[in-house]
Design an enzyme around this catalytic site. Structure first.
Site: not given
Length: 261
Positions: A44, A65, A72, A74, A76, A133, A176, A193, A254
């Site tokens: 997305g 990726d 589903s 399509l 976004r 995600d 960061c 999502c 950190c």
């Protein structure tokens, strides 16, 4: 695209609307043509970001990726069509890019990125945009960026909310992504999502805003498009609508970018 001292007449015509802007100009367009940006996640956020990065004239894009296109998506993920369902997103994204602008150099990696391979996948890129995600993936990407001294734009979206943040944790004065979320999120347990839902246009807003910020990063010191805004988190609210900006402080403890890293 190999660096050159000028743009061809065809490229000048293609990017004329950029070149006439004083804050970009010919020098800025050349900087974009010589830039190498990596997109992690072609969903997305990655879809509209890819469209506007390619449209801006970025010379080389690395696309990462390991997922396949689903029906589903399509709603976004705007670079795919029904014909892409069942095919690898990275391959479909390369096909879209070839049809849009065959002059863009593209490196496609159908890999699941993690702490073990992130550094190798980034190569010589000058900027990473993360639209994945899960927190575990985002932290792996961020840690690799800090280690390799690569700036990171981290973008996320859900329902009617989005966020885009610019991190340069390799610089002593800047935070960061791990400074932002801490160590408790090194896990795959993360709402998606599919669980919470998402307004498709909200993904478009976050992705296109990430692309604009990427252009700002690439043009730093080469055109007058403004500061990259390191350590700033932009919160997008699609319900009002509105946007507000927060500063993310560097965490000295950190384990990625702090004084004890």
């Amino acid at each position: 695209m190999a660096p050159s001292t000028s743009l061809s007449p065809e490229r000048l015509d293609r990017f004329a609307r950029h070149i006439v802007i004083p804050e970009i100009g010919g020098a800025g367009q050349m900087a974009l043509a010589e830039a190498h940006v990596t997109l992690v996640g072609l969903g997305g956020i990655g879809s509209p970001a890819l469209q506007y990065l390619a449209g801006s004239g970025i010379g080389k894009l690395t696309l990462i990726d390991n997922g396949d296109v689903e029906l589903s998506n399509l709603q976004r993920q705007t670079i795919y069509t029904q014909r892409d369902i069942g095919h690898a997103k990275a391959v479909a994204a390369r096909r879209w890019l070839a049809n849009f602008d065959s002059a863009v150099e593209v490196d496609v990696r159908d890999d699941r990125i993690d702490a073990a391979n992130a550094a190798a996948l980034f190569g010589s890129t000058q900027l990473v945009i993360d639209g994945t995600d899960t927190f575990a993936t985002r932290l792996a990407v961020s840690d690799a960026c800090v280690a390799q001294r690569i700036p990171l734009l981290s973008a996320a979206v859900g329902r009617f909310q989005g966020q885009v943040a610019a991190f340069a944790g390799h610089l002593p004065e800047h935070s960061c992504y791990r400074c932002y979320v801490g160590d408790a999120f090194d896990t795959e347990d993360c709402d998606t999502c599919a669980d919470d839902g998402m307004l498709g246009a909200m993904a478009g807003w976050a992705g296109s805003f990430a692309a604009m910020q990427a252009i700002r990063v690439v043009l730093e010191g080469k055109a007058a498009f403004g500061s990259p805004g390191w350590s700033k988190l932009h919160l997008l609210d699609g319900m009002k609508p509105s946007m507000r900006t927060l500063n993310i402080a560097k965490d000295p403890e950190c384990r990625a970018c702090g004084s004890r890293a």
